[in-house]
Design a protein around this motif. Structure first.
Motif, PDB file in Angstrom:
ATOM      1  N   SER A   1       0.878  -1.237   0.142  1.00 35.41           N
ATOM      2  CA  SER A   1      -0.070  -0.080   0.078  1.00 35.41           C
ATOM      3  C   SER A   1       0.895   1.278   0.120  1.00 35.41           C
ATOM      4  O   SER A   1       0.609   2.362  -0.653  1.00 35.41           O
ATOM      5  CB  SER A   1      -0.934  -0.075   1.262  1.00 35.41           C
ATOM      6  OG  SER A   1      -0.361  -0.147   2.290  1.00 35.41           O
TER       7      SER A   1
ATOM      8  N   GLN B   1       3.587  -6.672 -10.841  1.00 34.98           N
ATOM      9  CA  GLN B   1       2.571  -5.987 -10.060  1.00 34.98           C
ATOM     10  C   GLN B   1       2.973  -4.236 -10.233  1.00 34.98           C
ATOM     11  O   GLN B   1       1.997  -3.649 -10.158  1.00 34.98           O
ATOM     12  CB  GLN B   1       3.023  -6.360  -8.448  1.00 34.98           C
ATOM     13  CG  GLN B   1       2.398  -7.576  -7.995  1.00 34.98           C
ATOM     14  CD  GLN B   1       2.670  -7.909  -6.506  1.00 34.98           C
ATOM     15  OE1 GLN B   1       3.434  -7.154  -5.974  1.00 34.98           O
ATOM     16  NE2 GLN B   1       1.825  -8.778  -5.887  1.00 34.98           N
TER      17      GLN B   1
ATOM     18  N   LYS C   1      -0.139  -2.551 -10.832  1.00 33.55           N
ATOM     19  CA  LYS C   1      -0.553  -1.722  -9.733  1.00 33.55           C
ATOM     20  C   LYS C   1      -0.017  -0.275  -9.874  1.00 33.55           C
ATOM     21  O   LYS C   1      -1.006   0.657  -9.602  1.00 33.55           O
ATOM     22  CB  LYS C   1      -0.344  -2.329  -8.365  1.00 33.55           C
ATOM     23  CG  LYS C   1      -1.021  -3.789  -8.077  1.00 33.55           C
ATOM     24  CD  LYS C   1      -0.688  -3.939  -6.586  1.00 33.55           C
ATOM     25  CE  LYS C   1      -1.276  -5.184  -6.056  1.00 33.55           C
ATOM     26  NZ  LYS C   1      -0.975  -5.618  -4.531  1.00 33.55           N
TER      27      LYS C   1
ATOM     28  N   GLU D   1      -4.725  -1.942   4.781  1.00 35.20           N
ATOM     29  CA  GLU D   1      -4.209  -3.059   3.950  1.00 35.20           C
ATOM     30  C   GLU D   1      -3.814  -3.966   5.022  1.00 35.20           C
ATOM     31  O   GLU D   1      -2.747  -3.733   5.839  1.00 35.20           O
ATOM     32  CB  GLU D   1      -3.199  -2.809   3.061  1.00 35.20           C
ATOM     33  CG  GLU D   1      -2.601  -4.302   2.209  1.00 35.20           C
ATOM     34  CD  GLU D   1      -1.676  -3.777   1.187  1.00 35.20           C
ATOM     35  OE1 GLU D   1      -0.455  -3.939   1.662  1.00 35.20           O
ATOM     36  OE2 GLU D   1      -1.814  -3.101   0.270  1.00 35.20           O
TER      37      GLU D   1
ATOM     38  N   THR E   1     -11.560 -10.757   8.499  1.00 36.94           N
ATOM     39  CA  THR E   1     -12.753 -10.285   7.760  1.00 36.94           C
ATOM     40  C   THR E   1     -14.032 -10.139   8.717  1.00 36.94           C
ATOM     41  O   THR E   1     -14.342  -9.170   8.480  1.00 36.94           O
ATOM     42  CB  THR E   1     -13.182 -11.492   6.569  1.00 36.94           C
ATOM     43  OG1 THR E   1     -11.929 -11.811   5.862  1.00 36.94           O
ATOM     44  CG2 THR E   1     -14.150 -10.670   5.675  1.00 36.94           C
TER      45      THR E   1
ATOM     46  N   ILE F   1     -12.783  -3.980  -0.217  1.00 38.09           N
ATOM     47  CA  ILE F   1     -12.673  -3.621  -1.452  1.00 38.09           C
ATOM     48  C   ILE F   1     -11.841  -4.653  -2.421  1.00 38.09           C
ATOM     49  O   ILE F   1     -11.724  -4.648  -3.736  1.00 38.09           O
ATOM     50  CB  ILE F   1     -12.379  -2.118  -1.712  1.00 38.09           C
ATOM     51  CG1 ILE F   1     -10.854  -1.730  -1.257  1.00 38.09           C
ATOM     52  CG2 ILE F   1     -13.523  -1.435  -1.251  1.00 38.09           C
ATOM     53  CD1 ILE F   1     -10.543  -0.498  -1.654  1.00 38.09           C
ATOM     54  N   GLY F   2     -10.857  -5.432  -1.661  1.00 40.30           N
ATOM     55  CA  GLY F   2     -10.083  -6.299  -2.177  1.00 40.30           C
ATOM     56  C   GLY F   2      -9.628  -7.468  -1.649  1.00 40.30           C
ATOM     57  O   GLY F   2      -9.418  -7.353  -0.132  1.00 40.30           O
ATOM     58  N   ASN F   3      -9.341  -8.566  -1.948  1.00 40.96           N
ATOM     59  CA  ASN F   3      -8.987  -9.668  -1.352  1.00 40.96           C
ATOM     60  C   ASN F   3      -7.836 -10.747  -2.310  1.00 40.96           C
ATOM     61  O   ASN F   3      -8.373 -11.329  -3.165  1.00 40.96           O
ATOM     62  CB  ASN F   3     -10.213 -10.500  -0.792  1.00 40.96           C
ATOM     63  CG  ASN F   3      -9.691 -11.513   0.515  1.00 40.96           C
ATOM     64  OD1 ASN F   3      -8.360 -11.653   0.479  1.00 40.96           O
ATOM     65  ND2 ASN F   3     -10.632 -11.973   1.197  1.00 40.96           N
ATOM     66  N   ASP F   4      -6.694 -10.360  -2.064  1.00 37.64           N
ATOM     67  CA  ASP F   4      -5.790 -11.200  -2.970  1.00 37.64           C
ATOM     68  C   ASP F   4      -5.059 -12.268  -2.187  1.00 37.64           C
ATOM     69  O   ASP F   4      -4.729 -11.898  -0.999  1.00 37.64           O
ATOM     70  CB  ASP F   4      -4.883 -10.210  -3.626  1.00 37.64           C
ATOM     71  CG  ASP F   4      -5.290  -9.263  -4.553  1.00 37.64           C
ATOM     72  OD1 ASP F   4      -6.375  -9.534  -5.108  1.00 37.64           O
ATOM     73  OD2 ASP F   4      -4.962  -8.111  -4.514  1.00 37.64           O
TER      74      ASP F   4
ATOM     75  N   SER G   1      -3.111 -14.013   2.845  1.00 39.83           N
ATOM     76  CA  SER G   1      -4.046 -13.283   2.329  1.00 39.83           C
ATOM     77  C   SER G   1      -4.091 -11.741   2.482  1.00 39.83           C
ATOM     78  O   SER G   1      -3.674 -11.176   3.684  1.00 39.83           O
ATOM     79  CB  SER G   1      -5.485 -13.445   3.002  1.00 39.83           C
ATOM     80  OG  SER G   1      -5.823 -14.794   2.593  1.00 39.83           O
TER      81      SER G   1
ATOM     82  N   VAL H   1      -7.723  -5.767   1.434  1.00 40.54           N
ATOM     83  CA  VAL H   1      -7.912  -4.099   1.413  1.00 40.54           C
ATOM     84  C   VAL H   1      -9.342  -3.744   1.672  1.00 40.54           C
ATOM     85  O   VAL H   1     -10.145  -4.073   1.317  1.00 40.54           O
ATOM     86  CB  VAL H   1      -7.297  -3.554  -0.062  1.00 40.54           C
ATOM     87  CG1 VAL H   1      -7.529  -2.195   0.052  1.00 40.54           C
ATOM     88  CG2 VAL H   1      -6.076  -4.294  -0.141  1.00 40.54           C
TER      89      VAL H   1
END
Length: 753
Positions: free
Chosen positions: A170, A206, A210, A663, A675, A686-689, A695, A698
């Protein structure tokens, strides 16, 4: 140098004058002599000027001003430590966390060495292969973002350090955004290739996706993790190995046979990527002509300086591999001061933009970008954009109009200083005893230029703080004044209701560090109250007002009537408060208009919902009335305050709260509980990678719900989770939260009465 050139010119003139004089006596032609004298004098002066310009041009081409920025714990300070060692500025390598009792050179504060983080940006300089490299090492933690902001404002180039395991995180995105804002060309350095799970190609992809970097690797690693041995340079097509106890011996060799196919593929990818943004290389590439090392190097330099390409270097600073080639890359690909366009605003010409030449022969233009309170008084860091600054000479502060003498001029090496007599354009120096603020511009008085200031983010968190002992009040206020002057994101105010001192900053760590510094540097024990979130209020619709303020109590009365409306400004407007006088005619005499605006501004400082400032609001004054005797500035100011209160509730106000971009990186086994906790905190994911076994979640979470999160996250993840957060924006709170906040505010006011 200039004086000797002038002396030589005058001797030549004298010789010519003497010989011409004897000829003129013989020929009887004084006109001929004068003409030759004038022609020679003009030509020699022009030659001297050209020689001087080319000499400065050459010396400036050997200067690099760079910053090192990255996410927390990517290895910025370790990299700077190695750079200083290889360039001979330090003779021993010390580790960042100060385990050997010394700590890294650039982390000069005890707090930095204890915590193993950089808190203040530190400047140094070194020499590498005949070039002077000025370096600023910046913090990675988002709470100290102003340090990165002001460093990038004055630098010509930067190294963006990325972790080969963590990848683009981030804060990497934040510092890259700051580099874009100040149009700073950069090279990327993928660090920690010796770590378990290192994958430079994943990080490169990335960076492209990104960070939207148009980038390619200029090196290929030989082995990874514990087998990382060296690098292959794709430009020179050589392999480099780093031997010796600290990697100081570089051994070059041919490309290993088992890597030839990979190296050929990666070199072609590099040429393709650069040719997309460089026409000269594209012509050769499309014609399928062989591309030499020098041609490719020049093309990479052109594209990098134009900010169209980001060359990617690799290595492991901790294991002393890849740092010297990165230094070569800084010289080869990052711009010198004259290759960067810097603009000033001419105050004598309606702030017209003026391109600064960057030459030391021009008028002095320097920007104060950082202040520090040192042992000998205020230390002001300056970036000189044009001209020369000399010890003992006078300089003009354009922002304050003051004329000041330069009592002491120094070059910084972390917290050490080296006295110098003068400094020229392109250099970063510091002066003592010059009273100014961050962002002030200095000149020699011949021009009235100001440099554009840096972006200063608004504080998002406040804390009530007071000294434990009443006797230490003087030292306490001295500390707060100093920190406020040094750090534009650190604000000090007084709560009008409780009378408490309120400090505001960028986050919990930011404020905790300052409280700790008060204790250590000023020997004052301070106690803190509960952190307070900087809520705001805003209106959602237009509402009209028509208010008559009339007071008669013997003698002169008060009379003022104001009519108009308030309306919301679009969220994210440059101005958060606007006042517009739309009165046609003289319903209200013009001399009362400033008092009306002042009244509205004062009223907007405290909304009626929870007592916080009102933002994104426009006041339009359309009509009014005045009295020949009873009208006064006070009457109209009061009328506007009461008018605001009258129409504020009709404009359907809402409470805005700071929302943080958070993050969280946790092992996958804890993903469910983390979560669930985010949802409980009213966060929006808004994001999960997936990143290996981890994990990366975001989310946007209200700051009010983030207090104590580090402790909660540790207990949820058995100490394996980590998170970063930064301010995103202010957003309206849900209706139930607004009611709760309003009830708290009413109860608090009731208890204080």
């Amino acid at each position: 140098m200039a004086r000797s050139a002038r002396t030589t010119a005058s001797r030549l003139l004298y010789t010519l004058f003497s010989s011409s004089q004897s000829q003129s006596h013989a020929s009887g032609s004084p006109f001929f002599l004068n003409r030759r004298f004038r022609l020679f004098s003009a030509g020699s002066a022009a030659r001297v000027k050209d020689d001087k310009a080319s000499m400065w041009q050459e010396s400036l081409s050997k200067v690099r001003n760079i910053g090192i920025s990255a996410h927390i714990d990517s290895g910025k300070t370790t990299l700077t430590e190695r750079i200083l060692y290889y360039t001979g500025r330090i003779h021993e390598i010390h580790e960042v966390r100060g385990r050997d009792g010394v700590g890294a050179k650039m982390d000069s504060m005890d707090l930095e060495r204890e915590k193993g983080i950089t808190i203040q940006s530190a400047a140094t300089y070194c020499n590498w292969k005949g070039y002077q490299v000025n370096i600023i090492d910046t913090p990675g933690h988002v709470d100290f973002t102003i340090e990165v902001e002001r460093a990038l404002r004055v630098l010509d180039g930067a190294i963006l350090v990325l972790c080969s395991v963590g990848g683009v995180q981030s804060q990497s995105i934040t510092v890259d955004r700051q580099m874009r804002r100040y149009e700073v060309p950069r090279v990327a350095f993928i660090n920690k290739l010796d770590r378990m799970g290192a994958d430079p190609w994943k990080v490169l992809n990335q960076a492209r996706s990104k960070l939207r970097h148009h980038s390619a690797a200029v090196q290929v690693p030989i082995g990874l993790e514990e087998e990382f041995q060296g690098l292959v340079d794709l430009v020179q097509m050589k392999a480099y190995f780093f031997h010796g106890s600290n990697g100081e011996q570089i051994v070059s060799a041919e490309v290993p046979a088992d890597m030839e196919a990979l190296v050929a593929e990666k070199r072609r990818e590099l040429i393709e990527t650069v040719s997309e943004v460089d026409d000269q290389l594209a012509e050769l590439f499309l014609a399928d002509e062989p591309i030499s090392s020098s041609v490719l190097e020049e093309a990479i330099r052109r594209a990098t300086v134009a900010r169209k390409f980001v060359p990617v270097f690799m290595g492991s600073a901790f294991k002393n591999k890849g740092v010297q080639p990165l230094l070569d890359g800084v010289l080869d690909y990052l711009p010198c001061p004259t290759e960067v366009s810097n603009y000033a605003l001419d105050q004598n010409n309606n702030e017209e933009k003026v391109l600064i030449s960057g030459s030391p022969t021009g008028p002095l233009v320097a920007l104060a970008f950082k202040l520090e309170e040192g042992r000998f008084g205020q230390l002001t860091y300056l970036r000189i954009y044009e001209g020369v600054i000399k010890k003992g000479e006078f300089i003009h502060n354009i922002n304050t109009g003051k004329k000041l003498k330069v009592p002491r001029l120094v070059r910084m090496h972390s917290n050490e200083m080296e006295d110098i007599q003068e400094a020229h354009a392109g250099q970063i120096v510091a002066v003592f005893g010059v009273d100014c603020a961050t962002g002030d511009t200095f000149t020699d008085g011949t021009v009235k230029y100001t440099m554009t200031s840096m972006n200063v983010p608004e504080p998002v968190m406040s804390l009530a703080v007071s000294p434990v002992s009443k006797d230490s009040g003087g030292q306490f206020s001295k500390a707060l004044n100093r920190f406020q002057k040094e750090d534009p994101t650190f604000r000090v105010g007084l709560d009008p209701e409780s009378g408490q001192t309120i400090i505001s900053g960028m986050g919990e760590l930011h404020l905790a560090i300052y409280v700790e510094r008060i204790k250590r540097e000023y020997k004052v024990e301070a106690q803190t109250g509960k952190p307070r979130v900087n809520f705001r209020e805003a209106i959602t619709q237009r509402a009209a007002f028509d208010y008559l303020h009339k007071k008669q109590s013997g003698g002169q009365g008060q009379y003022g009537r104001v009519c108009g409306y308030i309306e919301p400004l679009p969220r994210g407007s440059a101005n958060k408060f606007e006042f517009e006088n739309m009165i046609v005619g003289q319903a209200i005499p013009s001399n009362f208009i400033p008092a009306i605006e002042k009244g509205f501004r004062e009223a907007a400082n405290s909304g009626s919902l929870i007592g916080h400032p009102v933002e994104y609001i426009r006041f339009c004054l359309t009509d009014g009335a005045s009295h020949a005797v009873d009208s006064s500035e006070l009457a109209f100011k009061l009328a506007s305050i009461y008018a605001f209160r009258q129409c504020y509730t009709k404009a359907k106000p809402v409470v805005l709260e700071p929302i943080m971009l958070v993050e969280v990186k946790v092992p996958t086994e804890f993903q469910g509980s983390v979560t669930g906790d985010i949802n409980k905190r009213k966060g929006v994911i808004i994001g999960n990678d997936q990143d290996g076994d981890d994990s990366v979640i975001v989310a946007h979470i209200p700051l009010n719900k983030m207090f104590g999160y580090s402790t909660d996250l540790r207990s949820m993840t058995q100490g394996k989770g980590e998170f970063t957060m930064e301010y995103k924006d202010h957003s309206p709170v849900p209706r139930d939260v607004q009611t709760e906040l309003m009830n708290e505010y009413i109860a608090k006011k009731g208890s204080e009465q």
